[in-house]
Design an enzyme around this catalytic site. Structure first.
Site, PDB file in Angstrom:
ATOM      1  N   ASP A  49       0.932  -1.451  -0.156  1.00  0.00           N
ATOM      2  CA  ASP A  49      -0.138   0.064  -0.426  1.00  0.00           C
ATOM      3  C   ASP A  49       1.369   1.348  -0.313  1.00  0.00           C
ATOM      4  OD1 ASP A  49       0.782  -0.280   2.389  1.00  0.00           O
ATOM      5  OD2 ASP A  49      -0.945   0.257   3.276  1.00  0.00           O
ATOM      6  N   HIS A 253      25.634   4.355 -17.834  1.00  0.00           N
ATOM      7  CA  HIS A 253      23.938   4.592 -17.312  1.00  0.00           C
ATOM      8  C   HIS A 253      24.133   3.647 -15.823  1.00  0.00           C
ATOM      9  CE1 HIS A 253      21.347   5.095 -20.662  1.00  0.00           C
ATOM     10  NE2 HIS A 253      22.579   6.278 -20.210  1.00  0.00           N
ATOM     11  N   ASP A 270      26.974  11.851 -12.696  1.00  0.00           N
ATOM     12  CA  ASP A 270      25.713  12.108 -13.368  1.00  0.00           C
ATOM     13  C   ASP A 270      24.537  12.678 -12.649  1.00  0.00           C
ATOM     14  OD1 ASP A 270      24.302  13.092 -15.713  1.00  0.00           O
ATOM     15  OD2 ASP A 270      25.246  11.466 -16.904  1.00  0.00           O
ATOM     16  N   ASP A 281      20.692  18.716 -15.407  1.00  0.00           N
ATOM     17  CA  ASP A 281      21.436  17.088 -16.520  1.00  0.00           C
ATOM     18  C   ASP A 281      23.102  17.850 -16.340  1.00  0.00           C
ATOM     19  OD1 ASP A 281      22.049  15.175 -17.331  1.00  0.00           O
ATOM     20  OD2 ASP A 281      21.082  14.783 -19.216  1.00  0.00           O
ATOM     21  N   HIS A 360      29.482   7.841 -26.825  1.00  0.00           N
ATOM     22  CA  HIS A 360      27.287   7.900 -26.545  1.00  0.00           C
ATOM     23  C   HIS A 360      27.192   9.676 -27.809  1.00  0.00           C
ATOM     24  CE1 HIS A 360      28.307  10.973 -24.492  1.00  0.00           C
ATOM     25  NE2 HIS A 360      28.977  10.407 -23.002  1.00  0.00           N
ATOM     26  N   HIS A 364      21.145  16.192 -26.459  1.00  0.00           N
ATOM     27  CA  HIS A 364      19.812  15.480 -26.343  1.00  0.00           C
ATOM     28  C   HIS A 364      18.884  16.893 -25.616  1.00  0.00           C
ATOM     29  CE1 HIS A 364      19.811  15.376 -22.309  1.00  0.00           C
ATOM     30  NE2 HIS A 364      20.749  14.171 -21.717  1.00  0.00           N
ATOM     31  N   HIS A 371      15.542  13.706 -21.196  1.00  0.00           N
ATOM     32  CA  HIS A 371      15.620  13.897 -22.670  1.00  0.00           C
ATOM     33  C   HIS A 371      14.650  13.816 -22.972  1.00  0.00           C
ATOM     34  CE1 HIS A 371      19.447  11.365 -23.110  1.00  0.00           C
ATOM     35  NE2 HIS A 371      19.380  10.891 -21.651  1.00  0.00           N
ATOM     36  N   GLU A 397      27.469  17.190 -24.187  1.00  0.00           N
ATOM     37  CA  GLU A 397      28.793  16.023 -22.897  1.00  0.00           C
ATOM     38  C   GLU A 397      29.305  14.890 -23.572  1.00  0.00           C
ATOM     39  OE1 GLU A 397      25.320  12.800 -21.765  1.00  0.00           O
ATOM     40  OE2 GLU A 397      24.159  14.697 -22.565  1.00  0.00           O
ATOM     41  N   TYR A 401      36.395   6.436 -22.563  1.00  0.00           N
ATOM     42  CA  TYR A 401      35.497   5.817 -21.975  1.00  0.00           C
ATOM     43  C   TYR A 401      36.908   5.104 -22.643  1.00  0.00           C
ATOM     44  CZ  TYR A 401      31.718   8.827 -21.031  1.00  0.00           C
ATOM     45  OH  TYR A 401      30.426   9.141 -21.270  1.00  0.00           O
ATOM     46  N   ARG A 419      33.675  12.097 -18.181  1.00  0.00           N
ATOM     47  CA  ARG A 419      32.441  11.582 -19.658  1.00  0.00           C
ATOM     48  C   ARG A 419      32.708  14.231 -18.344  1.00  0.00           C
ATOM     49  NH1 ARG A 419      28.525   8.878 -18.840  1.00  0.00           N
ATOM     50  NH2 ARG A 419      27.191   9.658 -17.324  1.00  0.00           N
ATOM     51  N   GLU A 421      29.616  17.546 -18.178  1.00  0.00           N
ATOM     52  CA  GLU A 421      28.108  18.474 -19.112  1.00  0.00           C
ATOM     53  C   GLU A 421      27.572  19.525 -18.925  1.00  0.00           C
ATOM     54  OE1 GLU A 421      24.146  15.535 -19.913  1.00  0.00           O
ATOM     55  OE2 GLU A 421      25.468  15.442 -18.125  1.00  0.00           O
TER      56      GLU A 421
END
Length: 452
Positions: A49, A253, A270, A281, A360, A364, A371, A397, A401, A419, A421
């Site tokens: 619940d 991710h 990130d 972001d 990548h 975006h 996104h 970004e 890697y 990275r 960004e």
């Protein structure tokens, strides 16, 4: 071109009058004698619940500003072009409000939200067939298959009354691309709100750098970030935080966030705050012990220079396709200079060999979703040809890697993942970097971390 001020922007939510403007813009695109339907989200059960934190359907939120579940927004346009808005929402219920919290109710929906009429949710099935009857066109989001099925149920009810004079709409139109185009161009107030979301997120990234220590767990840094978000009014992250130490940064991710932070490794974070539904972001990468190694510096500076190169090229008429071409060529040259890529430069660029390490996209759209919606005008070569316009907001970004498992490169490079960004708004003059208060140069990062 410009950079956001470091002082804290004041706007923490959109004025309710802005949502009326959003509705008016959508209704201006509706044909005469039509009806548009936008459902609210429902609460999702987490266990037994208890529910997950409620996240409103973003199109419904964009048009109404109403943040309760299970509602329905109906927009009507008659044959003369006169428009009307109707909101179905949950009824005021004293017992429910004791247990679950207060509801806005139908009276305040009209008084405070600028809605023309409001009814309880229980009346939807009774009233919707009447609203549909006689309309020539129905607009709704085709991507929501459950709601689309409900729309066809209502249409079937209208059709069943044809002998009594009912007229079923003959045309169905997908609202998804229509509202996506509206959401893609941000208003001044939306931009102000996104500046604030970025400001809060920047403070959180600063805090993470200051609190980082060898031996801590990734989730402890995540807790520092979430604390800073909430401390400044953003109760929720815009997405699950990525706090990735060492080789975990090479998992794009990664959200386990349960590893120990080790000496001489980098930490990639990130994380962006959500404020009144709008997302930031931001990604920053920094050394766990506060000092970059020689190899880390080399990769980091290459990525930072690529990011700045792309951002400085942003202006109306630019496109992601052109930015990708510019950035990929720059990163290819950089990886050749470091000995990570080998071969003739023009062939490496032609064959997109950089994608072995920059795996990548460059960026975006950003807004109510991380996104965010909006057509990129992708061609058969998967190039994003949409020309930038003032009011668009995007991420930039780039990343490099090099996982520990990559035996094709010298050992000194393995395990490095970087990275960086930022969030960028297109202006009439060029761009505005909304991500202004989060350190990103090697000197600024090391200086901040050494002082703590």
């Amino acid at each position: 071109m410009s950079t956001s001020p470091l002082s804290k922007p004041a706007l923490s939510q959109l004025p309710l009058t802005d949502f009326a403007k959003h509705r008016a813009a959508l209704m201006a695109k509706m044909p005469h004698n039509s009806i548009a339907l936008f459902p609210a989200a429902s609460e999702l059960t987490r266990s037994n619940d208890t529910e997950y934190a409620f996240c409103q359907n973003k199109n419904f939120l964009y048009l109404s500003g109403f943040n309760e579940p299970d509602g329905l927004l109906v927009l009507l346009k008659d044959e003369q072009g006169k428009a009307e808005s109707i909101l179905f929402s949950l009824a005021k219920d004293p017992l429910h409000e004791i247990w679950q919290g207060r509801r806005i109710g139908q009276v305040k929906a009209v008084q405070d939200y600028g809605i023309d009429e409001s009814f309880v949710v229980a009346e939807i099935d009774n009233l919707l067939p009447d609203y549909l009857d006689g309309k020539s066109q129905v607009l709704f989001g085709f991507s929501d298959h459950n709601f689309a099925a409900q729309v066809f149920t209502w249409l079937k009810q209208v059709k069943s009354s044809i002998r009594q004079g009912a007229k079923t709409p003959q045309h169905l139109t997908d609202t998804d691309p229509i509202i996506a185009e509206l959401r893609l161009i941000k208003t001044d107030n939306e931009l102000a709100l996104m500046r604030q979301a970025n400001h809060i997120s920047g403070l959180a990234h600063q805090r993470a750098m200051q609190k980082c220590q060898v031996g801590k767990f990734e989730y402890q840094l995540e807790a520092e970030i979430l604390h800073e978000f909430a401390r400044h009014g953003a109760r929720h992250p815009a997405y699950a935080c990525i706090v990735a130490g060492g080789d975990n940064a090479n998992i794009l991710h990664y959200t386990d966030n349960n590893a120990v932070l080790k000496n001489n490794e980098l930490l990639l974070i990130d994380a962006g705050a959500e404020l009144a539904g709008y997302a930031a972001d931001i990604t920053r990468t920094f050394p766990v012990n506060g000092k970059f190694t020689t190899e880390q510096k080399a990769i980091y500076q290459l990525v930072l220079d690529a990011k700045n190169l792309a951002i400085n090229a942003i202006k109306p008429g630019m496109s992601f396709a052109k930015l990708n071409e510019l950035t990929n060529a720059f990163l290819t040259q950089g990886l050749v200079d470091l000995g990570i890529l080998t071969g003739e430069l023009t062939e490496l660029i032609r064959d997109k060999k950089v994608k072995e390490y920059f795996i990548h996209g460059l960026g975006h759209w950003l807004g109510l979703d991380v996104h965010d919606v909006g057509d990129y005008h992708i061609n058969s070569d998967r190039e994003q040809l949409r020309l930038f316009e003032p009011g668009m907001v995007m991420t930039i970004e780039p990343g490099i890697y090099i996982p520990l498992s990559d035996l094709a490169v010298a050992e000194k490079w393995r395990g490095i993942g970087v990275r960086i960004e930022d969030n960028i708004a297109v202006t009439a003059q060029g761009f505005e970097n909304l991500t202004a208060n989060s350190p990103q140069t090697i000197e600024d990062i090391e200086d901040l971390m050494i002082k703590t």
